[in-house]
Design an enzyme around this catalytic site. Structure first.
Site, PDB file in Angstrom:
ATOM      1  N   CYS A   1      -1.906  -4.869   6.626  1.00 56.92           N
ATOM      2  CA  CYS A   1      -1.252  -3.545   6.630  1.00 56.92           C
ATOM      3  C   CYS A   1      -2.250  -2.437   6.939  1.00 56.92           C
ATOM      4  CB  CYS A   1      -0.536  -3.274   5.312  1.00 56.92           C
ATOM      5  SG  CYS A   1       0.845  -4.382   5.000  1.00 56.92           S
TER       6      CYS A   1
ATOM      7  N   GLN B   1      -6.802  -0.567  -4.765  1.00 52.82           N
ATOM      8  CA  GLN B   1      -7.871  -1.563  -4.781  1.00 52.82           C
ATOM      9  C   GLN B   1      -9.024  -1.174  -5.682  1.00 52.82           C
ATOM     10  OE1 GLN B   1      -7.548  -4.469  -3.522  1.00 52.82           O
ATOM     11  NE2 GLN B   1      -5.743  -4.160  -2.229  1.00 52.82           N
TER      12      GLN B   1
ATOM     13  N   HIS C   1      -4.398   1.910   4.482  1.00 49.89           N
ATOM     14  CA  HIS C   1      -3.269   0.989   4.416  1.00 49.89           C
ATOM     15  C   HIS C   1      -2.071   1.732   4.980  1.00 49.89           C
ATOM     16  CE1 HIS C   1      -0.005  -1.341   2.567  1.00 49.89           C
ATOM     17  NE2 HIS C   1      -0.883  -2.293   2.257  1.00 49.89           N
TER      18      HIS C   1
ATOM     19  N   LYS D   1      -1.259  -5.749  -8.505  1.00 52.30           N
ATOM     20  CA  LYS D   1      -2.628  -6.002  -8.079  1.00 52.30           C
ATOM     21  C   LYS D   1      -3.604  -5.985  -9.250  1.00 52.30           C
ATOM     22  CE  LYS D   1      -1.892  -4.012  -3.475  1.00 52.30           C
ATOM     23  NZ  LYS D   1      -1.895  -5.260  -2.700  1.00 52.30           N
TER      24      LYS D   1
ATOM     25  N   ASP E   1      -5.348   6.799  -2.875  1.00 48.53           N
ATOM     26  CA  ASP E   1      -4.801   5.450  -2.969  1.00 48.53           C
ATOM     27  C   ASP E   1      -5.783   4.624  -3.804  1.00 48.53           C
ATOM     28  OD1 ASP E   1      -4.060   2.815  -2.646  1.00 48.53           O
ATOM     29  OD2 ASP E   1      -4.144   2.815  -0.460  1.00 48.53           O
TER      30      ASP E   1
END
Length: 433
Positions: free
Chosen positions: A388, A224, A144, A247, A221
């Site tokens: 993104c 997700q 991302h 999220k 990261d």
């Protein structure tokens, strides 16, 4: 591979009973029941989260760590309880979790803190992070932009070299290339736990082992993965990680930066001002220890309290159950997409590769934005664009794709409604046989 394998079979999740907790799912769009398949962009919020923020603003609203009155004391207690709750959700202690305005802010915080260390700022221990010309920062082709652009900027400021681990045609990270690329010059390895375009769960253990074998700092990261997988960041062995409330059923404007205690203690601050100091004179300042060192200014108090409510909701469902439910939806989604003529899946890795419940695809002859508008006319919300992640789309020869992403409140019937509508897209636009 999953982040934290379940020891026992999860209790089955019934999304139909969960849907009643999410007021927005009662909406209709253009006369159709809303089918919300854009949770990878932002998730919907249960009443428990909405009520928690409203209750605080209605009853205890006050600035934290700054007052001796009753409301300030109550607000501070709730605020720090929220930190402990969210930290526990990812396997951390409260001292290992700094609040940020989101994952993007967390990644920028880390990159700029390392830049400050390069300038000689911070305690003597900060020198371990200093970069020099020729040092290497390694990312992947699947980033991302939030986990790419800050490292580009850091490399430009320090003379470091930015390198990229390639992604194979099936969407998996090329571990052989990673092994040859990560070397004694590597100082930072930043990568996604789960690709926000491909939904593939990346091999964290293998990548962390490669980085740590050469003494490199690892930055994960987890945007997700935190909403969809059981997550124990210390067990994963990463040095730093970021995730974002909105999220994972929580409010906007807040995220978490996890760090190993020794790493956070050595990092110099990025944002400076009130709330993160111990002593200030006109000439110099001394800073608080982590996590407060990284929390300058007015705190996101109501957001933290609502974030904790979101985490409690997810814990109540059970993250093993969430992952199992969404994995089943993902398999149904992917199988259905493969069956539609003219649809190309991105990163269609073999069945043994673990995933979360999202899939991105291209519809031959129809622009992604047109696909999205057609689906919206049928009440179906999906994401369109490069999500993104423009370099990853370029890797697959595209500028944009359509992404459908699920959450614990989606049903198999909703996936079927989406697939039926998608099958009508090319005929509607007069494309193909």
């Amino acid at each position: 591979m999953t982040a934290v394998p379940a020891a026992t079979a999860p209790t089955a999740l019934d999304p139909r009973t969960r849907r009643a907790d999410f007021p927005i799912l009662d909406r209709r769009v253009d006369g159709h029941p809303l089918v919300y398949l854009d949770s990878a962009a932002t998730s919907q919020k249960p009443r428990a989260v909405i009520d928690a923020e409203v209750a605080f603003l209605s009853n205890e609203n006050a600035a934290v760590h700054r007052g001796a009155h009753t409301l300030a004391a109550e607000a501070t207690e709730l605020y720090e309880e929220a930190r402990a709750t969210v930290a526990g959700f990812v396997g951390a202690t409260p001292e290992q979790l700094a609040w940020t305005s989101g994952a993007t802010a967390g990644l920028n915080l880390v990159a700029y803190s390392i830049g400050n260390a390069t300038l000689g700022r911070g305690a003597p221990a900060s020198a371990r992070f200093a970069l020099a010309a020729g040092d290497e920062i390694v990312v992947t082709e699947a980033e991302h932009h939030a986990n790419l652009v800050p490292w580009q900027e850091l490399a430009a400021r320090t003379g470091a070299v930015l390198r990229h681990i390639p992604v194979r045609d099936d969407g998996t990270i090329d571990l052989d290339a990673a092994a040859s690329m990560i070397c004694e010059r590597t100082r930072i390895l930043a990568f996604p736990h789960v690709s926000n375009v491909l939904g593939i769960v990346n091999p964290v253990a293998e990548l962390v082992a490669l980085a740590h074998s050469v003494g490199a700092l690892t930055v994960l990261d987890a945007c997700q993965s935190a909403p969809h997988l059981p997550l124990d960041l210390p067990a994963l062995g990463v040095d730093l990680a970021v995730f974002s409330s909105h999220k994972m059923l929580g409010p906007y404007g807040i995220g978490g930066l996890y760090g190993r205690s020794d790493v956070l203690e050595a990092l110099p601050p990025f944002l400076t001002g009130g709330s993160m100091i111990t002593r200030v004179t006109l000439d110099r300042t001394e800073y608080l220890p982590p996590p407060q060192r990284f929390e300058a200014g007015t705190q996101p108090v109501s957001q933290a309290i609502a974030f904790a409510a979101a985490v409690r909701y997810l814990d109540g469902v059970g993250m093993d159950a969430v992952h199992a439910h969404e994995r089943a939806l993902e398999q149904r989604l992917r199988e259905g997409l493969r069956a539609i003529h003219g649809v190309r899946l991105l990163g269609d890795a073999p069945a043994g590769v673990d995933r979360v419940g999202l899939a991105s695809f291209d519809v031959d002859g129809v622009h992604a934005h047109d696909v999205g508008q057609y689906l919206d006319s049928r009440g179906i919300a999906v994401r369109v664009g490069h999500h993104c992640a423009a370099p990853l789309h370029a890797r697959f020869g595209l500028t944009a794709s359509v992404r459908a992403s699920t959450a614990l409140y989606n049903t198999a019937d909703e996936v079927d409604v989406f697939l039926d509508a998608l099958a009508d897209v090319r005929p509607f636009f007069g494309v193909g046989a």
